[in-house]
Design a protein around this motif. Sequence first.
Motif, PDB file in Angstrom:
ATOM      1  N   UNK A 110     114.430  97.798 -93.054  1.00  0.00           N
ATOM      2  CA  UNK A 110     113.820  97.450 -91.778  1.00  0.00           C
ATOM      3  C   UNK A 110     114.881  97.217 -90.708  1.00  0.00           C
ATOM      4  N   UNK A 111     115.892  96.422 -91.033  1.00  0.00           N
ATOM      5  CA  UNK A 111     116.932  96.080 -90.054  1.00  0.00           C
ATOM      6  C   UNK A 111     117.769  97.304 -89.695  1.00  0.00           C
ATOM      7  N   UNK A 112     118.061  98.149 -90.672  1.00  0.00           N
ATOM      8  CA  UNK A 112     118.824  99.373 -90.387  1.00  0.00           C
ATOM      9  C   UNK A 112     118.101 100.239 -89.366  1.00  0.00           C
ATOM     10  N   UNK A 113     116.813 100.415 -89.565  1.00  0.00           N
ATOM     11  CA  UNK A 113     116.032 101.244 -88.642  1.00  0.00           C
ATOM     12  C   UNK A 113     115.892 100.539 -87.288  1.00  0.00           C
ATOM     13  N   UNK A 114     115.705  99.232 -87.317  1.00  0.00           N
ATOM     14  CA  UNK A 114     115.607  98.470 -86.069  1.00  0.00           C
ATOM     15  C   UNK A 114     116.895  98.607 -85.253  1.00  0.00           C
ATOM     16  N   UNK A 115     118.032  98.600 -85.931  1.00  0.00           N
ATOM     17  CA  UNK A 115     119.314  98.740 -85.232  1.00  0.00           C
ATOM     18  C   UNK A 115     119.518 100.158 -84.697  1.00  0.00           C
ATOM     19  N   UNK A 116     118.666 101.074 -85.100  1.00  0.00           N
ATOM     20  CA  UNK A 116     118.711 102.414 -84.526  1.00  0.00           C
ATOM     21  C   UNK A 116     118.496 102.397 -83.023  1.00  0.00           C
ATOM     22  N   UNK A 117     117.891 101.321 -82.521  1.00  0.00           N
ATOM     23  CA  UNK A 117     117.712 101.188 -81.073  1.00  0.00           C
ATOM     24  C   UNK A 117     119.050 101.080 -80.355  1.00  0.00           C
ATOM     25  N   UNK A 118     120.058 100.573 -81.043  1.00  0.00           N
ATOM     26  CA  UNK A 118     121.389 100.475 -80.438  1.00  0.00           C
ATOM     27  C   UNK A 118     121.903 101.874 -80.114  1.00  0.00           C
ATOM     28  N   UNK A 119     121.668 102.800 -81.020  1.00  0.00           N
ATOM     29  CA  UNK A 119     122.105 104.187 -80.803  1.00  0.00           C
ATOM     30  C   UNK A 119     121.160 104.946 -79.893  1.00  0.00           C
ATOM     31  N   UNK A 120     119.987 104.405 -79.617  1.00  0.00           N
ATOM     32  CA  UNK A 120     118.983 105.141 -78.842  1.00  0.00           C
ATOM     33  C   UNK A 120     119.431 105.427 -77.414  1.00  0.00           C
ATOM     34  N   UNK A 121     120.256 104.583 -76.843  1.00  0.00           N
ATOM     35  CA  UNK A 121     120.742 104.837 -75.483  1.00  0.00           C
ATOM     36  C   UNK A 121     121.556 106.122 -75.438  1.00  0.00           C
ATOM     37  N   UNK A 122     122.359 106.361 -76.450  1.00  0.00           N
ATOM     38  CA  UNK A 122     123.125 107.599 -76.507  1.00  0.00           C
ATOM     39  C   UNK A 122     122.213 108.808 -76.722  1.00  0.00           C
ATOM     40  N   UNK A 123     121.200 108.640 -77.547  1.00  0.00           N
ATOM     41  CA  UNK A 123     120.271 109.731 -77.815  1.00  0.00           C
ATOM     42  C   UNK A 123     119.455 110.058 -76.563  1.00  0.00           C
ATOM     43  N   UNK A 124     119.045 109.041 -75.840  1.00  0.00           N
ATOM     44  CA  UNK A 124     118.237 109.257 -74.634  1.00  0.00           C
ATOM     45  C   UNK A 124     119.030 110.027 -73.579  1.00  0.00           C
ATOM     46  N   UNK A 125     120.349 109.961 -73.631  1.00  0.00           N
ATOM     47  CA  UNK A 125     121.180 110.666 -72.652  1.00  0.00           C
ATOM     48  C   UNK A 125     121.506 112.087 -73.066  1.00  0.00           C
ATOM     49  N   UNK A 126     121.078 112.499 -74.263  1.00  0.00           N
ATOM     50  CA  UNK A 126     121.353 113.872 -74.711  1.00  0.00           C
ATOM     51  C   UNK A 126     120.556 114.881 -73.948  1.00  0.00           C
TER      52      UNK A 126
END
Length: 126
Positions: A110-126
């Motif tokens: 759960x926490x690993x996937x939740x922390x995926x939001x940290x990387x989401x800013x980089x993904x949103x800029x792709x």
Amino acid sequence: MEHRLSSIPRPPVYRIVLLQLILTVLSASLAWLYSDVAAYSALLGGLTCALPNAYFVWRAFRYSGARSTVQVVQSFYQGESWKFVLTALSFAVIFQRVEPLNVLALFAGFITVQLGHVASAKIANL
């Protein structure tokens, strides 16, 4: 003279959901090195985060544009509310119905996937 309406492009939020599903599979695969119970526990933990978030994304980004402001705001509130409810229900069902369960692996997924939001800013800029 031609009048064009400018629009704000929709953010690529579906990429974030895809990232969360990938992280779910990765965390379950790593947990599988420990045991089968840890693997499905981590999988359930990841899905407990990713699936309610997928519902939120679907719900929150159905409307766009200035004329739909009320619907946009309502969709965000309803999406976030249901995301919370779905997450709580998922944990309740897991704790009630799944046995054996590796609680540490469940929360690690759960926490690993939740922390995926940290990387989401980089993904949103792709």
